[in-house]
Enzyme design. Sequence first.
Site, PDB file in Angstrom:
ATOM      1  N   HIS A 118      62.262  47.945  21.352  1.00  0.00           N
ATOM      2  CA  HIS A 118      63.305  48.539  22.204  1.00  0.00           C
ATOM      3  C   HIS A 118      62.827  49.865  22.765  1.00  0.00           C
ATOM      4  CE1 HIS A 118      64.892  51.550  19.264  1.00  0.00           C
ATOM      5  NE2 HIS A 118      64.541  50.666  18.366  1.00  0.00           N
ATOM      6  N   ASP A 147      60.389  55.142  16.444  1.00  0.00           N
ATOM      7  CA  ASP A 147      61.532  54.247  16.675  1.00  0.00           C
ATOM      8  C   ASP A 147      61.950  54.337  18.138  1.00  0.00           C
ATOM      9  OD1 ASP A 147      63.749  52.652  16.434  1.00  0.00           O
ATOM     10  OD2 ASP A 147      64.937  54.093  15.314  1.00  0.00           O
ATOM     11  N   GLU A 181      69.179  48.990  21.867  1.00  0.00           N
ATOM     12  CA  GLU A 181      69.171  48.652  20.439  1.00  0.00           C
ATOM     13  C   GLU A 181      69.958  49.659  19.623  1.00  0.00           C
ATOM     14  OE1 GLU A 181      67.975  48.427  16.266  1.00  0.00           O
ATOM     15  OE2 GLU A 181      67.761  50.141  17.574  1.00  0.00           O
ATOM     16  N   GLU A 182      69.838  50.927  20.011  1.00  0.00           N
ATOM     17  CA  GLU A 182      70.467  51.990  19.205  1.00  0.00           C
ATOM     18  C   GLU A 182      71.993  52.012  19.345  1.00  0.00           C
ATOM     19  OE1 GLU A 182      68.870  53.287  17.023  1.00  0.00           O
ATOM     20  OE2 GLU A 182      66.788  53.648  17.591  1.00  0.00           O
ATOM     21  N   GLU A 206      59.925  47.079  15.125  1.00  0.00           N
ATOM     22  CA  GLU A 206      60.481  48.344  14.656  1.00  0.00           C
ATOM     23  C   GLU A 206      59.439  49.013  13.748  1.00  0.00           C
ATOM     24  OE1 GLU A 206      63.198  49.896  15.412  1.00  0.00           O
ATOM     25  OE2 GLU A 206      64.688  48.451  16.089  1.00  0.00           O
ATOM     26  N   HIS A 397      65.969  59.035  14.054  1.00  0.00           N
ATOM     27  CA  HIS A 397      67.404  59.373  14.079  1.00  0.00           C
ATOM     28  C   HIS A 397      67.633  60.738  13.427  1.00  0.00           C
ATOM     29  CE1 HIS A 397      68.925  54.955  14.494  1.00  0.00           C
ATOM     30  NE2 HIS A 397      67.694  55.087  14.949  1.00  0.00           N
TER      31      HIS A 397
HETATM   32 ZN   LIG Z   1      64.661  51.109  16.325  1.00  0.00          ZN
END
Ligand SMILES: [Zn+2]
Length: 425
Positions: A118, A147, A181-182, A206, A397
């Site tokens: 992604h 990510d 995706e997030e 991922e 994140h």
């Molecule tokens: Zn991811």
Amino acid sequence: MPLNTPCRRAGSTSLALAASMALLFAAGAAAAAPDAKLLAAANAQQPAVIETLYSLVTIETGSGDVDGLARMATLLDDRLKALGFKTERRKTTAGAGADIVIGTLKGTGKRNIMLQAHMDTVYERGILQSQPIKQEGNRLYGPGIADDKGGIAVILHSMKILNDAGWKDYGTLTVLVDPDEEVGSIGSGETIAALAAQHDVVLSCEPTAAKDVAKTEALLLGAAGTASVVMEVKGRASHAGAAPELGRNAIYEIAHQMLQTRDLAKEVPGTIMNWTNVISNKATNQIPELAVARADVRMTRSGVEVQLNEALQAKIASSKLVPDTTTTAKLTVGRPAFIANASGKALAERGQAIYKEIDRELVLVPMTGGATDAAFAGRSGKAAVVESFGLAGFGYHARDEYIEIDSIVPRLYLMTRMLTEIGKN
Ligand SMILES: [Zn+2]
């Protein structure tokens, strides 16, 4: 593992692939000499991977950043075309309105293989000002670098290596990069599921956890699904001082309903449910007419959300504290649970053996709480799906996200060797 109907129907082809992968695994387990050409090619590719990571991270791509996502889609479109792919940009069906980039290559082999990653990140526009790209020792820092821009880089450069080697051992090879995706893949999940069902194998890219955090790199075979419950109680408003007896207190009722359902998930194996939010009246001198509660739900088995919902509805109907109130609850599924099938597991074991060829350990993780697009890819049960072929990293994140530079070569080797092995079947 309970299989739903479509899974079971697809079982025969999946099991056939599992059996052939298991044979391969048995045959290859002892030998364990690395493929010198692929390893040399992976080593030669490392500087180009770092260059690609710089260009991917330089374009900010928060899930709501339609401009950034459009620029990224153009970059990926160009890069895939340069690798010989026929490309398509498909609009997402919901959300910010960004494009899914899909590339297709036709080969001379049998297996249909899909690679996915992604392009979106969790960061707000401007993040590069406070967290610029920088290299410190073995770490390359940048928002979204692990990510999942590292996953995109693994796909692009693995394809470069295999193209240069003249590899064509696949029927169709599809690359899919989604832009949401997030935020639960709200506009791309159905496309991922439909496309994955036309493939024998899906390798999802991922990141894997950095070795200074997790000690050992991993492939992922399962991830919890997500759902939410919105429960609403309608009562009756009245003056809290002058005529409280005329009111029907929605807060009392919703408190009762939350308490009587708080342990419900324990009765439905494979589910977790927690009430996490309540809103009601703003006024303090009024018996509240309305209250709304929300619950977070996680599923670690296929289809258990249906049972949980049935149990929830039955429990709510079974007892009421405040007469004349009405309670409704709606369960909405976000991502389904990801549970690798037998052929996915065999494929991951093959990955372990491949990693041994270069003296590295690979742990197979059966289940995590984090959500992944592998869930959509595996939903039909038709494809063998394995997750976490991206680079090793940490801080996603969060702050100061990085990848480990010394994971680039092993990960390229793993992906390219996996693909050539899959092609032989
Ligand atoms: Zn991811």
